[in-house]
Write an enzyme that holds these catalytic residues in place. Sequence first.
Site, PDB file in Angstrom:
ATOM      1  N   LYS A  27       0.956  -1.180  -0.023  1.00 21.50           N
ATOM      2  CA  LYS A  27       0.003  -0.002   0.035  1.00 21.50           C
ATOM      3  C   LYS A  27       0.936   0.996  -0.101  1.00 21.50           C
ATOM      4  O   LYS A  27       1.974   1.183  -0.525  1.00 21.50           O
ATOM      5  CB  LYS A  27      -0.950  -0.054   1.174  1.00 21.50           C
ATOM      6  CG  LYS A  27      -1.726  -1.517   1.308  1.00 21.50           C
ATOM      7  CD  LYS A  27      -2.992  -1.487   2.125  1.00 21.50           C
ATOM      8  CE  LYS A  27      -3.568  -2.936   1.853  1.00 21.50           C
ATOM      9  NZ  LYS A  27      -4.856  -2.850   2.949  1.00 21.50           N
ATOM     10  N   HIS A  32      -8.840  -2.971  -6.282  1.00 26.74           N
ATOM     11  CA  HIS A  32      -8.529  -3.219  -4.881  1.00 26.74           C
ATOM     12  C   HIS A  32      -9.678  -2.516  -4.105  1.00 26.74           C
ATOM     13  O   HIS A  32      -9.956  -1.397  -4.723  1.00 26.74           O
ATOM     14  CB  HIS A  32      -6.937  -2.659  -4.214  1.00 26.74           C
ATOM     15  CG  HIS A  32      -6.894  -3.022  -2.661  1.00 26.74           C
ATOM     16  ND1 HIS A  32      -7.636  -2.433  -1.624  1.00 26.74           N
ATOM     17  CD2 HIS A  32      -6.211  -3.914  -2.288  1.00 26.74           C
ATOM     18  CE1 HIS A  32      -7.032  -2.970  -0.535  1.00 26.74           C
ATOM     19  NE2 HIS A  32      -6.378  -3.998  -0.767  1.00 26.74           N
ATOM     20  N   SER A  91      -6.307  -9.040   6.816  1.00 25.76           N
ATOM     21  CA  SER A  91      -5.485  -9.305   8.129  1.00 25.76           C
ATOM     22  C   SER A  91      -4.942 -10.767   8.096  1.00 25.76           C
ATOM     23  O   SER A  91      -4.723 -11.425   9.203  1.00 25.76           O
ATOM     24  CB  SER A  91      -6.681  -9.110   9.164  1.00 25.76           C
ATOM     25  OG  SER A  91      -7.264  -7.982   9.281  1.00 25.76           O
TER      26      SER A  91
HETATM   27  P1  13P Z   1      -4.301  -6.377   5.727  1.00 24.80           P
HETATM   28  O1  13P Z   1      -3.487  -7.579   5.530  1.00 24.80           O
HETATM   29  O2  13P Z   1      -3.520  -5.172   6.337  1.00 24.80           O
HETATM   30  O3  13P Z   1      -5.497  -6.531   6.307  1.00 24.80           O
HETATM   31  O4  13P Z   1      -4.714  -5.755   4.104  1.00 24.80           O
HETATM   32  C1  13P Z   1      -4.958  -6.576   3.209  1.00 24.80           C
HETATM   33  C2  13P Z   1      -5.027  -6.091   1.933  1.00 24.80           C
HETATM   34  O5  13P Z   1      -5.933  -5.324   1.649  1.00 24.80           O
HETATM   35  C3  13P Z   1      -4.123  -6.711   0.765  1.00 24.80           C
HETATM   36  O6  13P Z   1      -4.406  -6.092  -0.317  1.00 24.80           O
END
Ligand code: 13P
Length: 251
Positions: free
Chosen positions: A11, A97, A210
């Site tokens: 991200k 996403h 998560s």
């Molecule tokens: P998290 O693993 O931080 O929940 O994020 C998942 C995600 O959006 C991967 O693209």
Amino acid sequence: MKKYLIAGNWKMNLLQNDAQIFGNNLNNELLNRNLSDSEVLVCAPFTNLFTLKNIQNETLWALGAQNMHFADSGAYTGEVSPLMLKDAGCEYVILGHSERRQYFGEDNELLTKKINSALHHSLKPIFCIGETIEERNNNITFDILHHQLEVLKNVEPHQISNITIAYEPVWAIGTGLTANSKQIAEVHSWINNYLQINFSTSLKILYGGSMNAGNSAEILAIDNVSGGLIGGASLKLDQFLQIVDNAIQLT
Ligand code: 13P
């Protein structure tokens, strides 16, 4: 035997120096592991792609982006094209996403253009789908997923096999809440059936939301789960590697 894809989605995190350290350490760590047919992928912010390309051991892990524009070039201030992603060493690109859908209004029409453009340029799309908590509570999860997957009907049939699906329930992203094994098994099996009925094929279906070092072994063992799309836990190399190791043990 399953072939896993363990994908980190950084991200909007990590500056260049951190990315460089991560990439060098990832090279060294993966050299000591037998990935057999499983794959490791890092989807980094645009600003880190060239840095990672320059240090990446391509035989050990792949590089991906988190978004792209559909056009090859042009007057699209602030955007990045598929040709630029190829130039920066990307093999994969995350598309659709939920954060792009939610904050940037990405819908089926736009995502159809993006997926087809990525495929045209031999970038492998990781196409994200998933329901919100309200949608789950209203029992319309499968209607939502069905609608999101309609995009694939506008892809040339011979290109379908180059797509990876990521099921990411929106309510499990960054919340510490994971879907339970029964929920994941149910949705992944439904997606697999959808793909069989509509395209007579199976695709890799990643779970995201998560996923971490602690819960990944259980999630990766579920039928029709062929890997993970990992946000927070992909920023810490030791946690990311633990997920990779759990995948290796299951192959
Ligand atoms: P998290 O693993 O931080 O929940 O994020 C998942 C995600 O959006 C991967 O693209």
